[in-house]
Design a protein around this motif. Structure first.
Motif, PDB file in Angstrom:
ATOM      1  N   ILE A  84       0.859  -1.183   0.000  1.00 31.89           N
ATOM      2  CA  ILE A  84       0.000   0.000   0.000  1.00 31.89           C
ATOM      3  C   ILE A  84       0.893   1.230   0.000  1.00 31.89           C
ATOM      4  N   VAL A  85       0.635   2.104  -0.970  1.00 34.22           N
ATOM      5  CA  VAL A  85       1.476   3.287  -1.128  1.00 34.22           C
ATOM      6  C   VAL A  85       0.614   4.540  -1.085  1.00 34.22           C
ATOM      7  N   LEU A  86       1.102   5.533  -0.386  1.00 37.65           N
ATOM      8  CA  LEU A  86       0.441   6.841  -0.386  1.00 37.65           C
ATOM      9  C   LEU A  86       1.142   7.735  -1.394  1.00 37.65           C
ATOM     10  N   ALA A  87       0.413   8.124  -2.433  1.00 44.11           N
ATOM     11  CA  ALA A  87       1.006   8.972  -3.466  1.00 44.11           C
ATOM     12  C   ALA A  87       1.063  10.424  -2.978  1.00 44.11           C
ATOM     13  N   ARG A  88       1.756  11.252  -3.714  1.00 44.22           N
ATOM     14  CA  ARG A  88       1.941  12.651  -3.270  1.00 44.22           C
ATOM     15  C   ARG A  88       0.637  13.438  -3.295  1.00 44.22           C
ATOM     16  N   ASP A  89      -0.362  12.974  -4.046  1.00 41.36           N
ATOM     17  CA  ASP A  89      -1.641  13.694  -4.083  1.00 41.36           C
ATOM     18  C   ASP A  89      -2.634  13.148  -3.054  1.00 41.36           C
ATOM     19  N   GLY A  90      -2.158  12.247  -2.179  1.00 43.10           N
ATOM     20  CA  GLY A  90      -3.047  11.759  -1.123  1.00 43.10           C
ATOM     21  C   GLY A  90      -3.815  10.509  -1.498  1.00 43.10           C
ATOM     22  N   GLN A  91      -3.665  10.009  -2.718  1.00 46.96           N
ATOM     23  CA  GLN A  91      -4.359   8.771  -3.081  1.00 46.96           C
ATOM     24  C   GLN A  91      -3.585   7.569  -2.543  1.00 46.96           C
ATOM     25  N   LYS A 202     -24.402   1.330  -7.420  1.00 46.85           N
ATOM     26  CA  LYS A 202     -25.659   1.489  -8.146  1.00 46.85           C
ATOM     27  C   LYS A 202     -26.594   2.380  -7.342  1.00 46.85           C
ATOM     28  N   ARG A 203     -27.437   3.089  -8.042  1.00 47.73           N
ATOM     29  CA  ARG A 203     -28.429   3.929  -7.379  1.00 47.73           C
ATOM     30  C   ARG A 203     -27.832   4.813  -6.292  1.00 47.73           C
ATOM     31  N   VAL A 204     -26.776   5.519  -6.641  1.00 49.06           N
ATOM     32  CA  VAL A 204     -26.225   6.467  -5.684  1.00 49.06           C
ATOM     33  C   VAL A 204     -26.201   7.852  -6.322  1.00 49.06           C
ATOM     34  N   ALA A 205     -26.253   8.856  -5.494  1.00 53.23           N
ATOM     35  CA  ALA A 205     -26.161  10.226  -5.990  1.00 53.23           C
ATOM     36  C   ALA A 205     -24.740  10.749  -5.861  1.00 53.23           C
ATOM     37  N   GLY A 206     -23.926   9.986  -5.136  1.00 48.94           N
ATOM     38  CA  GLY A 206     -22.539  10.391  -4.969  1.00 48.94           C
ATOM     39  C   GLY A 206     -21.857   9.430  -4.017  1.00 48.94           C
ATOM     40  N   ILE A 207     -20.544   9.455  -4.029  1.00 50.79           N
ATOM     41  CA  ILE A 207     -19.799   8.615  -3.090  1.00 50.79           C
ATOM     42  C   ILE A 207     -18.565   9.372  -2.597  1.00 50.79           C
ATOM     43  N   TYR A 208     -18.041   8.900  -1.459  1.00 48.86           N
ATOM     44  CA  TYR A 208     -16.692   9.274  -1.058  1.00 48.86           C
ATOM     45  C   TYR A 208     -15.846   8.020  -1.208  1.00 48.86           C
ATOM     46  N   ALA A 209     -14.778   8.092  -1.961  1.00 47.17           N
ATOM     47  CA  ALA A 209     -13.907   6.940  -2.161  1.00 47.17           C
ATOM     48  C   ALA A 209     -12.660   7.110  -1.299  1.00 47.17           C
ATOM     49  N   ARG A 210     -12.494   6.198  -0.347  1.00 48.98           N
ATOM     50  CA  ARG A 210     -11.429   6.383   0.623  1.00 48.98           C
ATOM     51  C   ARG A 210     -10.045   6.237   0.007  1.00 48.98           C
ATOM     52  N   GLU A 211      -9.895   5.360  -0.990  1.00 46.07           N
ATOM     53  CA  GLU A 211      -8.566   5.183  -1.574  1.00 46.07           C
ATOM     54  C   GLU A 211      -8.135   6.417  -2.362  1.00 46.07           C
ATOM     55  N   SER A 212      -9.051   6.935  -3.193  1.00 42.42           N
ATOM     56  CA  SER A 212      -8.685   8.128  -3.964  1.00 42.42           C
ATOM     57  C   SER A 212      -8.849   9.395  -3.131  1.00 42.42           C
ATOM     58  N   ASN A 213      -9.586   9.280  -2.035  1.00 48.59           N
ATOM     59  CA  ASN A 213      -9.854  10.419  -1.138  1.00 48.59           C
ATOM     60  C   ASN A 213     -10.733  11.469  -1.803  1.00 48.59           C
ATOM     61  N   ARG A 214     -11.498  11.077  -2.824  1.00 49.29           N
ATOM     62  CA  ARG A 214     -12.328  12.042  -3.545  1.00 49.29           C
ATOM     63  C   ARG A 214     -13.814  11.805  -3.297  1.00 49.29           C
ATOM     64  N   VAL A 215     -14.574  12.893  -3.357  1.00 52.44           N
ATOM     65  CA  VAL A 215     -16.028  12.766  -3.460  1.00 52.44           C
ATOM     66  C   VAL A 215     -16.381  12.897  -4.939  1.00 52.44           C
ATOM     67  N   ILE A 216     -17.245  11.996  -5.400  1.00 52.93           N
ATOM     68  CA  ILE A 216     -17.708  12.066  -6.789  1.00 52.93           C
ATOM     69  C   ILE A 216     -19.233  12.210  -6.747  1.00 52.93           C
ATOM     70  N   THR A 217     -19.750  13.206  -7.451  1.00 54.28           N
ATOM     71  CA  THR A 217     -21.201  13.340  -7.529  1.00 54.28           C
ATOM     72  C   THR A 217     -21.543  13.868  -8.930  1.00 54.28           C
ATOM     73  N   HIS A 218     -22.796  14.286  -9.130  1.00 56.42           N
ATOM     74  CA  HIS A 218     -23.148  14.792 -10.459  1.00 56.42           C
ATOM     75  C   HIS A 218     -24.142  15.941 -10.370  1.00 56.42           C
ATOM     76  N   ASP A 219     -24.203  16.670 -11.461  1.00 57.50           N
ATOM     77  CA  ASP A 219     -24.992  17.902 -11.521  1.00 57.50           C
ATOM     78  C   ASP A 219     -26.192  17.725 -12.448  1.00 57.50           C
ATOM     79  N   GLY A 220     -26.662  16.490 -12.598  1.00 55.39           N
ATOM     80  CA  GLY A 220     -27.686  16.232 -13.610  1.00 55.39           C
ATOM     81  C   GLY A 220     -29.105  16.205 -13.080  1.00 55.39           C
ATOM     82  N   GLY A 221     -29.294  16.466 -11.796  1.00 60.17           N
ATOM     83  CA  GLY A 221     -30.656  16.436 -11.273  1.00 60.17           C
ATOM     84  C   GLY A 221     -30.913  17.667 -10.443  1.00 60.17           C
ATOM     85  N   HIS A 222     -32.024  17.634  -9.724  1.00 59.40           N
ATOM     86  CA  HIS A 222     -32.272  18.742  -8.817  1.00 59.40           C
ATOM     87  C   HIS A 222     -31.426  18.560  -7.571  1.00 59.40           C
TER      88      HIS A 222
END
Ligand code: ZN
Length: 390
Positions: A84-91, A202-222
């Motif tokens: 397991i390696v921690l990259a310089r960008d925190g991933q 599946k059927r999510v509006a967004g997630i937090y991914a611990r390995e990449s340390n990112r939140v991913i969501t979308h702007d396609g709904g209300h």
């Protein structure tokens, strides 16, 4: 199965522990993932302390390859078949097989990437259709021309999280990496992005991914339809980046998901003063407990509390996932609102455990009773009285 595994600590090897720890993301209603984190403790020692003057004591900077990219990072954990390696960008990256063999040790100290470096590399990663907006705590990747709405939502959620935790004596420590939030144009694009990240959701509006340390969501709904989820995932990100949890420690899911659920209501981040506890409650979770556990009065409620403290099985079993989120919310919300010292003890106790250290049922139950200062039955009773008062 996981339940059994957790009951047999002796048979649990570190690789298994890691797989739980590293299951890659947090999202509501998926049967995947324990939280994990506090590399930060290790990392604090490894990275933040004055490594420059004692290079020999610091773990070596290494060069490794992911796909066609050569990256720099530090090894966090060396398992027999995975590094397991921690990259310089925190991933966090998991190297196996050839990638594990083909690392090169460099004679230099680890330095996290600067905000500007990360901004440039995110722009390259997502391309011309996207812009990277910098705020005080975030790098927000969004389709060009979407303005400040998303950046403000993430900033506001994060500030509210920090304020709430600080007021309860939870020790906050700023992370070493800017938090990255990626807003895809619509849900189809988000699922493609999750696929690219090897995240099965599946059927999510967004997630937090611990390995990449990112939140991913979308702007396609209300936004109001997905705002609860975005606040939930943003709370995970804040927690993992501000030392409330650790990304490289196995944290019981009731702790991490209890926090996620707590921050879903708009009132938690709205900044209104003079709110009553009742107005901060997660109504969805409260209703679930009213329907399933007679508001916490039924005997099954204490059983659920015991199951959650001891293992993650209730989250993993699709039949009980919804109950797990609801009861986890009740437990954490009760502690946060009525016993802040115990709330802080649970958080600091869980986040400061050893890197990827297995955590069996008995240890989880013992730790809980020590931190909270009462046994499970008494605790469940107190939570049910509290729920009644809402
Ligand atoms: Zn969650």
């Amino acid at each position: 199965m996981l339940h059994n595994t957790l009951n047999h600590a002796a048979t649990m090897n570190r690789t298994l522990a890691r797989h739980q720890a590293l299951s890659p993301f947090h999202s509501r209603f998926t049967a995947n993932s324990v939280a994990a984190t506090s590399l930060l403790l290790g990392l604090a020692a490894l990275v933040v302390s004055p490594v420059k003057e004692c290079r020999a004591a610091s773990p070596g900077l290494i060069e490794f390859t992911m796909g066609s990219n050569a990256l720099l990072g530090i090894p966090i954990m060396d398992f027999p078949s995975e590094l397991i390696v921690l990259a310089r960008d925190g991933q966090l990256h998991t190297l196996t097989g050839k990638a594990k063999e083909n690392i090169r040790t460099l004679d230099a100290a680890y330095q996290p990437a600067t905000t500007m470096e990360m901004k440039v590399s995110l722009q390259k990663e997502y391309g011309r259709e996207f812009e990277v907006v910098t705020t005080q705590h975030f790098l927000v990747v969004q389709p060009r021309g979407r303005g400040q709405r998303w950046p403000q939502l993430f900033e506001r959620s994060h500030r509210a999280f920090i304020a709430y935790m600080s007021r309860r004596g939870v020790k906050i420590r700023r992370g070493r990496f800017p938090m990255v939030a990626v807003v895809m144009p619509d849900s189809a694009a988000m699922y493609l992005e999750l696929e690219r990240m090897n995240v099965d959701a599946k059927r999510v509006a967004g997630i937090y991914a611990r390995e990449s340390n990112r939140v991913i969501t979308h702007d396609g709904g209300h936004l109001r339809f997905i705002a609860d989820t975005v606040r939930h995932e943003a709370a995970h990100q804040s927690a993992y980046n501000y030392n409330v949890h650790s990304r490289i420690v196995i944290t019981p899911r009731w702790v991490t998901e209890g926090i996620g659920q707590m921050f879903e209501p708009e009132s938690m981040v709205g900044g209104q003063s003079g709110l009553h506890t009742r107005e901060r409650a997660n109504q969805g979770s409260l209703n679930q407990i009213r329907v399933r556990y007679d508001g916490g009065q039924s005997p099954e409620f204490a059983d659920a509390v015991r199951d959650l403290v001891g293992a993650n099985e209730m989250f993993n079993n699709p039949q009980t996932t919804g109950d797990a989120y609801a009861v986890a919310w009740a437990m954490m919300f009760y502690l946060a609102e009525r016993e802040p010292d115990q709330f802080a003890a649970v958080l600091s106790g869980t986040s400061s455990r050893g890197t990827y250290q297995p955590y069996d049922r008995l240890a989880r139950l013992n730790d809980f009773e020590r931190w909270v200062g009462t046994d499970i039955d008494q605790f469940a009773k107190k939570v049910s009285w509290f729920l009644k008062s809402l």
